[in-house]
Scaffold this motif. Structure first.
Motif, PDB file in Angstrom:
ATOM      1  N   MET A   1       0.830  -1.200   0.000  1.00 58.15           N
ATOM      2  CA  MET A   1       0.000   0.000   0.000  1.00 58.15           C
ATOM      3  C   MET A   1       0.873   1.262   0.000  1.00 58.15           C
ATOM      4  N   ILE A   2       0.287   2.341  -0.491  1.00 62.06           N
ATOM      5  CA  ILE A   2       0.971   3.625  -0.552  1.00 62.06           C
ATOM      6  C   ILE A   2       0.234   4.582   0.387  1.00 62.06           C
ATOM      7  N   TYR A   3       0.947   5.083   1.390  1.00 60.03           N
ATOM      8  CA  TYR A   3       0.327   5.953   2.393  1.00 60.03           C
ATOM      9  C   TYR A   3       0.729   7.401   2.121  1.00 60.03           C
ATOM     10  N   ILE A   4      -0.290   8.248   1.939  1.00 63.51           N
ATOM     11  CA  ILE A   4      -0.049   9.643   1.561  1.00 63.51           C
ATOM     12  C   ILE A   4      -0.672  10.559   2.612  1.00 63.51           C
ATOM     13  N   GLY A   5       0.133  11.490   3.110  1.00 55.68           N
ATOM     14  CA  GLY A   5      -0.347  12.451   4.096  1.00 55.68           C
ATOM     15  C   GLY A   5      -0.237  13.873   3.576  1.00 55.68           C
ATOM     16  N   PHE A   6      -1.266  14.671   3.827  1.00 51.87           N
ATOM     17  CA  PHE A   6      -1.271  16.079   3.422  1.00 51.87           C
ATOM     18  C   PHE A   6      -1.328  16.968   4.661  1.00 51.87           C
ATOM     19  N   ASP A   7      -0.460  17.955   4.700  1.00 51.50           N
ATOM     20  CA  ASP A   7      -0.545  18.995   5.719  1.00 51.50           C
ATOM     21  C   ASP A   7      -1.095  20.241   5.044  1.00 51.50           C
ATOM     22  N   ILE A   8      -2.256  20.686   5.501  1.00 53.15           N
ATOM     23  CA  ILE A   8      -2.972  21.775   4.835  1.00 53.15           C
ATOM     24  C   ILE A   8      -2.584  23.129   5.423  1.00 53.15           C
ATOM     25  N   SER A   9      -2.400  24.121   4.567  1.00 51.98           N
ATOM     26  CA  SER A   9      -2.212  25.499   5.017  1.00 51.98           C
ATOM     27  C   SER A   9      -2.882  26.432   4.001  1.00 51.98           C
ATOM     28  N   LYS A  10      -2.798  27.723   4.229  1.00 52.06           N
ATOM     29  CA  LYS A  10      -3.565  28.672   3.425  1.00 52.06           C
ATOM     30  C   LYS A  10      -3.036  28.805   1.999  1.00 52.06           C
ATOM     31  N   TYR A  11      -1.722  28.993   1.849  1.00 53.69           N
ATOM     32  CA  TYR A  11      -1.168  29.290   0.531  1.00 53.69           C
ATOM     33  C   TYR A  11      -0.477  28.097  -0.131  1.00 53.69           C
ATOM     34  N   LYS A  12      -0.108  27.104   0.677  1.00 52.98           N
ATOM     35  CA  LYS A  12       0.535  25.927   0.107  1.00 52.98           C
ATOM     36  C   LYS A  12       0.173  24.695   0.938  1.00 52.98           C
ATOM     37  N   PHE A  16       3.437  13.991   1.766  1.00 55.41           N
ATOM     38  CA  PHE A  16       4.448  12.964   1.997  1.00 55.41           C
ATOM     39  C   PHE A  16       3.897  11.634   1.487  1.00 55.41           C
ATOM     40  N   ILE A  17       4.622  11.019   0.541  1.00 54.01           N
ATOM     41  CA  ILE A  17       4.210   9.741  -0.034  1.00 54.01           C
ATOM     42  C   ILE A  17       5.133   8.652   0.508  1.00 54.01           C
ATOM     43  N   ALA A  18       4.573   7.712   1.244  1.00 48.98           N
ATOM     44  CA  ALA A  18       5.354   6.626   1.832  1.00 48.98           C
ATOM     45  C   ALA A  18       5.026   5.316   1.124  1.00 48.98           C
ATOM     46  N   THR A  19       6.014   4.756   0.443  1.00 48.40           N
ATOM     47  CA  THR A  19       5.859   3.448  -0.197  1.00 48.40           C
ATOM     48  C   THR A  19       6.652   2.413   0.622  1.00 48.40           C
ATOM     49  N   GLU A  20       6.706   1.195   0.127  1.00 49.96           N
ATOM     50  CA  GLU A  20       7.424   0.136   0.853  1.00 49.96           C
ATOM     51  C   GLU A  20       8.929   0.394   0.890  1.00 49.96           C
ATOM     52  N   LYS A  99       6.463  19.693   6.647  1.00 50.14           N
ATOM     53  CA  LYS A  99       6.866  18.418   6.049  1.00 50.14           C
ATOM     54  C   LYS A  99       6.811  17.293   7.082  1.00 50.14           C
ATOM     55  N   LYS A 100       7.232  17.595   8.313  1.00 53.55           N
ATOM     56  CA  LYS A 100       7.164  16.603   9.387  1.00 53.55           C
ATOM     57  C   LYS A 100       5.713  16.216   9.676  1.00 53.55           C
ATOM     58  N   ASP A 101       4.821  17.221   9.634  1.00 49.80           N
ATOM     59  CA  ASP A 101       3.408  16.956   9.891  1.00 49.80           C
ATOM     60  C   ASP A 101       2.808  16.062   8.816  1.00 49.80           C
ATOM     61  N   ALA A 102       3.181  16.324   7.549  1.00 47.65           N
ATOM     62  CA  ALA A 102       2.686  15.493   6.446  1.00 47.65           C
ATOM     63  C   ALA A 102       3.172  14.054   6.598  1.00 47.65           C
ATOM     64  N   GLU A 103       4.440  13.905   7.001  1.00 45.84           N
ATOM     65  CA  GLU A 103       4.990  12.563   7.223  1.00 45.84           C
ATOM     66  C   GLU A 103       4.288  11.871   8.392  1.00 45.84           C
ATOM     67  N   MET A 104       3.980  12.643   9.430  1.00 48.37           N
ATOM     68  CA  MET A 104       3.301  12.082  10.599  1.00 48.37           C
ATOM     69  C   MET A 104       1.897  11.598  10.228  1.00 48.37           C
ATOM     70  N   ILE A 105       1.218  12.356   9.359  1.00 47.95           N
ATOM     71  CA  ILE A 105      -0.128  11.958   8.933  1.00 47.95           C
ATOM     72  C   ILE A 105      -0.078  10.661   8.131  1.00 47.95           C
ATOM     73  N   SER A 106       0.904  10.544   7.251  1.00 48.66           N
ATOM     74  CA  SER A 106       1.033   9.308   6.462  1.00 48.66           C
ATOM     75  C   SER A 106       1.333   8.115   7.384  1.00 48.66           C
TER      76      SER A 106
END
Length: 372
Positions: A1-12, A16-20, A99-106
């Motif tokens: 499986m491919i686990y993808i996490g998004f950290d949302i903000s106003k302008y960007k 983070f895409i985590a594969t095997e 970036k750390k937050d996106a990785e944490m979500i994934s």
């Protein structure tokens, strides 16, 4: 499986895409160009193998969610509080970047059961936006009501002893707007009374009129120009906000006419309250039991247990404040029309519960009925 996490903000947004084998982090703008870059990054992977997660961050993520849905991707919304606790459990370091937050979500997505986001219909989204707008407009109007009261306490403290009402009616606002100061109120004539009586539909009688004039002549208040300016501006804001509230309610009524619901069959629940409950909960069938609905509204109680000690504390209040306040406040009306609710209220009062606590118990009972 491919686990993808998004950290949302106003302008960007950060992804983070985590594969095997590897982990890929990148940022993209909250724009058409940025979304195309995201699509190019996701295209090499199979949609069926993607587990996408993003935090519920209000309106900032709406465009991204619409984009993902339009291109056939499914995703899961996560409570930011859960991600925060997950991060604290995995590291003692206080390092927080997008970036750390996106990785944490994934990483978090690897530990939970995947429940794809249920796209809300146009009616539900519109009702949610309009009912919340109405709530905020009423809060703003209340602040100006309070400002009017404060000014009257300075220039004419006896005014509210004659016109006893919750808030300020069209009659009292007319008097304050057109006569403003106690000196002018004291000089009102019988012609003015006839106009005021018609506006009040006969509720403002002649004895009240005479009493108000008499109190205006002998008031202990001190009239000051800056206070009169504050009064004039507050009345202007109240009139505008009242019109905006009326327009918003008309829109809600039109939408509710296109969205039939059984919630209004419970005596005491009006159209606005029903619209708030429906829009905040969304598809009620997604809740497997009433406990989930109570938790979503923040009506569940804190539980503390340690060894032989066990106690139940205050409400969690982590859910929707709009939903929670509506459910509690409408119980006053519901128990008037429903003997079952009134008997339950009396039972809680006899147990020594405070009035507000008893209403919370009624709200919980109401949620169970709605779920059923």
């Amino acid at each position: 499986m491919i686990y993808i996490g998004f950290d949302i903000s106003k302008y960007k947004h950060d992804c983070f895409i985590a594969t095997e084998t590897i982990g890929q982090a990148f940022s993209f703008e909250n724009s058409q160009i940025g979304f195309r870059e995201l699509l190019n990054k996701l295209t090499p992977f199979s949609k069926q193998e993607m587990i996408i997660g993003l935090e519920a961050t209000g309106h900032y993520g709406e465009n991204l969610k619409s984009f993902l849905t339009t291109h056939g991707f499914t995703f899961m919304e996560i409570n930011p509080f859960l991600v925060k606790k997950f991060g604290e459990a995995h590291s003692l370091r206080k390092t927080k970047t997008d970036k750390k937050d996106a990785e944490m979500i994934s990483s978090y997505m690897m530990t939970v059961d995947y429940k794809a986001y249920h796209h809300q219909s146009y009616h539900i989204s519109a009702l949610k936006s309009l009912t919340r707008l109405r709530y905020k407009l009423i809060s703003m109007r209340t602040k100006h009501y309070n400002m009017i009261t404060k000014v009257l306490d300075m220039i004419f403290p006896e005014f509210n002893s004659v016109i006893k009402e919750q808030g300020y009616s069209e009659t009292s606002l007319y008097i304050l707007k057109h006569f403003t100061s106690p000196e002018r109120i004291a000089k009102m004539t019988n012609e003015h009374y006839d106009k005021i009586r018609r506006i009040s539909i006969g509720k403002f009688n002649y004895p009240k009129f005479v009493t108000l004039k008499s109190l205006a002549k002998s008031t202990i208040g001190v009239t000051q120009d800056y206070q009169l300016l504050k009064l004039k501006m507050s009345i202007s804001y109240v009139e505008k906000l009242t019109q905006d509230i009326k327009s918003t309610e008309e829109k809600i009524h039109l939408l509710m006419a296109q969205y039939p619901t059984k919630i209004q069959t419970i005596k005491g629940i009006g159209i606005i309250s029903a619209a708030t409950i429906i829009s905040e909960y969304g598809d009620i069938s997604l809740f497997s039991n009433p406990a989930e609905m109570l938790s979503y509204a923040g009506l569940d109680s804190t539980i503390k247990q340690s060894g032989t000690l066990s106690s139940t504390g205050k409400l969690v209040k982590r859910g929707s404040k709009y939903l929670r306040s509506t459910l509690i406040n409408i119980c006053m009306t519901i128990m008037i029309h429903n003997p079952v609710f009134y008997d339950y209220y009396l039972k809680k009062k006899q147990e020594g519960k405070h009035h507000r606590v008893a209403l919370v118990h009624l709200a919980k009972k109401l949620v169970r009925i709605i779920h059923h």
